[in-house]
Design an enzyme around this catalytic site. Structure first.
Site, short mmCIF file in Angstrom:
data_model
loop_
_atom_site.label_atom_id
_atom_site.label_comp_id
_atom_site.label_asym_id
_atom_site.label_seq_id
_atom_site.Cartn_x
_atom_site.Cartn_y
_atom_site.Cartn_z
N ASP A 158 -35.56 -46.76 -35.58
CA ASP A 158 -35.19 -46.88 -36.99
C ASP A 158 -35.11 -48.35 -37.43
O ASP A 158 -34.69 -49.20 -36.65
CB ASP A 158 -33.84 -46.19 -37.20
CG ASP A 158 -33.55 -45.96 -38.68
OD1 ASP A 158 -34.48 -46.05 -39.50
OD2 ASP A 158 -32.37 -45.70 -39.00
N GLY A 182 -38.70 -50.13 -42.08
CA GLY A 182 -38.80 -50.37 -43.52
C GLY A 182 -37.94 -51.55 -43.94
O GLY A 182 -38.40 -52.46 -44.64
N TRP A 230 -36.76 -53.99 -42.09
CA TRP A 230 -37.27 -55.22 -41.49
C TRP A 230 -38.46 -55.75 -42.31
O TRP A 230 -38.54 -56.93 -42.63
CB TRP A 230 -37.70 -54.95 -40.04
CG TRP A 230 -38.10 -56.17 -39.26
CD1 TRP A 230 -37.30 -56.90 -38.43
CD2 TRP A 230 -39.38 -56.81 -39.26
NE1 TRP A 230 -38.01 -57.95 -37.89
CE2 TRP A 230 -39.29 -57.93 -38.39
CE3 TRP A 230 -40.60 -56.56 -39.90
CZ2 TRP A 230 -40.37 -58.78 -38.14
CZ3 TRP A 230 -41.67 -57.42 -39.66
CH2 TRP A 230 -41.55 -58.51 -38.79
N HIS A 253 -43.65 -51.33 -40.29
CA HIS A 253 -44.21 -50.33 -39.38
C HIS A 253 -45.19 -50.99 -38.41
O HIS A 253 -45.22 -50.67 -37.23
CB HIS A 253 -44.91 -49.21 -40.16
CG HIS A 253 -43.94 -48.39 -40.97
ND1 HIS A 253 -42.80 -47.83 -40.42
CD2 HIS A 253 -43.92 -48.04 -42.28
CE1 HIS A 253 -42.14 -47.16 -41.35
NE2 HIS A 253 -42.80 -47.28 -42.49
N SER A 265 -40.68 -37.63 -38.70
CA SER A 265 -39.91 -36.38 -38.72
C SER A 265 -40.46 -35.44 -39.79
O SER A 265 -41.24 -35.85 -40.67
CB SER A 265 -38.44 -36.69 -39.03
OG SER A 265 -38.30 -37.01 -40.39
N THR A 266 -40.04 -34.18 -39.72
CA THR A 266 -40.48 -33.21 -40.73
C THR A 266 -39.95 -33.62 -42.12
O THR A 266 -40.49 -33.22 -43.13
CB THR A 266 -39.97 -31.78 -40.39
OG1 THR A 266 -38.59 -31.88 -39.97
CG2 THR A 266 -40.75 -31.16 -39.27
N GLU A 267 -38.91 -34.44 -42.13
CA GLU A 267 -38.34 -34.90 -43.40
C GLU A 267 -39.07 -36.14 -43.95
O GLU A 267 -38.96 -36.47 -45.13
CB GLU A 267 -36.85 -35.25 -43.23
CG GLU A 267 -35.94 -34.03 -43.02
CD GLU A 267 -36.05 -33.42 -41.62
OE1 GLU A 267 -36.38 -34.17 -40.66
OE2 GLU A 267 -35.84 -32.20 -41.49
N ARG A 311 -41.51 -39.26 -48.08
CA ARG A 311 -41.76 -40.68 -48.39
C ARG A 311 -42.99 -40.82 -49.28
O ARG A 311 -43.83 -39.91 -49.34
CB ARG A 311 -42.01 -41.45 -47.09
CG ARG A 311 -40.77 -41.49 -46.26
CD ARG A 311 -40.92 -42.38 -45.07
NE ARG A 311 -39.62 -42.39 -44.40
CZ ARG A 311 -39.18 -43.37 -43.63
NH1 ARG A 311 -39.92 -44.43 -43.43
NH2 ARG A 311 -37.99 -43.31 -43.08
N LEU A 363 -46.12 -42.30 -16.16
CA LEU A 363 -45.15 -42.19 -17.26
C LEU A 363 -45.67 -41.15 -18.25
O LEU A 363 -46.86 -41.14 -18.57
CB LEU A 363 -45.01 -43.55 -17.96
CG LEU A 363 -44.29 -43.55 -19.31
CD1 LEU A 363 -42.80 -43.23 -19.12
CD2 LEU A 363 -44.44 -44.89 -20.02
N ARG A 383 -26.63 -41.62 -36.53
CA ARG A 383 -26.85 -40.17 -36.71
C ARG A 383 -28.06 -39.74 -35.88
O ARG A 383 -28.82 -40.58 -35.41
CB ARG A 383 -27.03 -39.81 -38.18
CG ARG A 383 -28.10 -40.56 -38.90
CD ARG A 383 -28.32 -40.03 -40.33
NE ARG A 383 -29.20 -40.95 -41.03
CZ ARG A 383 -28.80 -41.82 -41.95
NH1 ARG A 383 -27.54 -41.88 -42.32
NH2 ARG A 383 -29.67 -42.63 -42.53
N SER A 399 -30.41 -37.34 -36.97
CA SER A 399 -31.57 -37.09 -37.84
C SER A 399 -32.48 -35.97 -37.33
O SER A 399 -33.72 -36.12 -37.33
CB SER A 399 -32.38 -38.37 -38.02
OG SER A 399 -31.59 -39.38 -38.58
C1 FPP Z 1 -38.19 -45.44 -38.99
O1 FPP Z 1 -37.93 -46.60 -39.73
C2 FPP Z 1 -39.52 -45.47 -38.44
C3 FPP Z 1 -40.50 -44.58 -38.72
C4 FPP Z 1 -40.35 -43.45 -39.67
C5 FPP Z 1 -41.83 -44.72 -38.13
C6 FPP Z 1 -41.89 -45.18 -36.70
C7 FPP Z 1 -43.22 -45.79 -36.46
C8 FPP Z 1 -43.46 -46.87 -35.68
C9 FPP Z 1 -42.47 -47.51 -34.83
C10 FPP Z 1 -44.81 -47.50 -35.66
C11 FPP Z 1 -45.89 -46.59 -35.37
C12 FPP Z 1 -45.77 -45.93 -34.06
C13 FPP Z 1 -46.81 -45.41 -33.43
C14 FPP Z 1 -46.60 -44.80 -32.09
C15 FPP Z 1 -48.16 -45.48 -33.98
P1 FPP Z 1 -37.70 -46.49 -41.30
O2 FPP Z 1 -39.00 -46.66 -41.98
O3 FPP Z 1 -36.97 -45.22 -41.60
O4 FPP Z 1 -36.79 -47.74 -41.54
P2 FPP Z 1 -35.66 -47.90 -42.64
O5 FPP Z 1 -34.49 -47.08 -42.18
O6 FPP Z 1 -35.37 -49.37 -42.58
O7 FPP Z 1 -36.23 -47.46 -43.95
#
Ligand code: FPP
Length: 224
Positions: free
Chosen positions: A12, A15, A17, A29, A57-59, A63, A122, A178, A180
């Site tokens: 998490d 976004g 960052w 991302h 996630s399904t949620e 976005r 792995l 949480r 999630s």
């Molecule tokens: C949550 O951060 C992150 C995601 C919903 C996507 C995770 C994806 C990656 C780490 C990169 C891609 C991975 C692969 C394996 C291709 P958020 O966007 O919810 O962050 P925020 O809470 O700051 O909005």
């Protein structure tokens, strides 16, 4: 000292960052993917057998389309460019969640799973379009249809995580406490570490610190 067989991670903070450092959530991302690579390397170094990453996630379908498309393009490129390398490193890729993506992404995912299915160093479980509640409901539906006796063992066998041991350790970055809708059943006895850093800032040193601390915890599993 605890044996560490399975680490699950809620990655998490991409976004936040991205907005903070590059004025763009998508840049977060992209940076998050670099962290994924670092963590995979460190997981292998620590001889951990299973790594489960919550990538979508399904949620997350709620976005903006632009962000969803960016994430999936990132994943497509990752699969196109890196699957050979993962395979050569003896890594198995498994997808948790239902593959309801573009036909291009669906076939890349299927191909990657098939190609790496016999690998043993792995196992990376990528949770994509995954939600724990729907996983549980589907498992109960299957058991009802097949008139399967309902107990813990049979439920485990009907989950997408069958043949995968429960996570010993869950890490969630991004300063949020949480679950999630992630592996709600499988995390029943996992040790949980909430990390303040946003996922793109998380690194192998932070990961090693958590692993070290995990190893010293007295795990009771309900006993004393
Ligand atoms: C949550 O951060 C992150 C995601 C919903 C996507 C995770 C994806 C990656 C780490 C990169 C891609 C991975 C692969 C394996 C291709 P958020 O966007 O919810 O962050 P925020 O809470 O700051 O909005």
């Amino acid at each position: 000292m605890n044996h560490l067989k399975h680490v699950a991670i809620i990655m998490d903070g991409n976004g936040r960052w991205g907005l903070k450092f590059k004025n763009s959530r998508n840049a977060g991302h992209k940076a998050g993917l670099n962290t994924v690579e670092k963590i995979i390397k460190e997981t292998i170094k620590n001889k951990i057998k299973f790594l489960t990453l919550f990538a979508f996630s399904t949620e997350n379908w709620k976005r903006p389309k632009k962000e969803i498309n960016y994430l999936f393009t990132l994943l497509e490129n990752f699969l196109i460019n890196r699957i050979e390398e993962l395979h050569n490193k003896n890594i198995k890729l498994k997808i948790l969640g239902s593959k309801k993506f573009s036909s291009k992404l669906n076939s890349l995912l299927k191909l990657a799973e098939k190609k790496t299915s016999k690998n043993t160093k792995l196992q990376i479980n990528l949770a994509l379009n995954y939600g724990s509640k729907s996983e549980l409901i589907n498992a109960f539906k299957k058991m009802k249809k097949n008139k399967t006796y309902i107990n813990e063992k049979n439920l485990n066998k009907n989950l997408q995580t069958k043949n995968i041991p429960d996570p010993d350790l869950l890490i969630r970055t991004g300063n949020t406490k949480r679950l999630s809708n992630f592996l709600l059943w499988q995390l029943a006895y996992s040790e949980i570490f909430f990390e303040k850093k946003l996922w793109p800032s998380f690194n192998e040193i932070d990961y090693k610190k958590i692993i070290k601390e995990f190893k010293t915890i007295k795990r009771n599993f309900g006993k004393i």
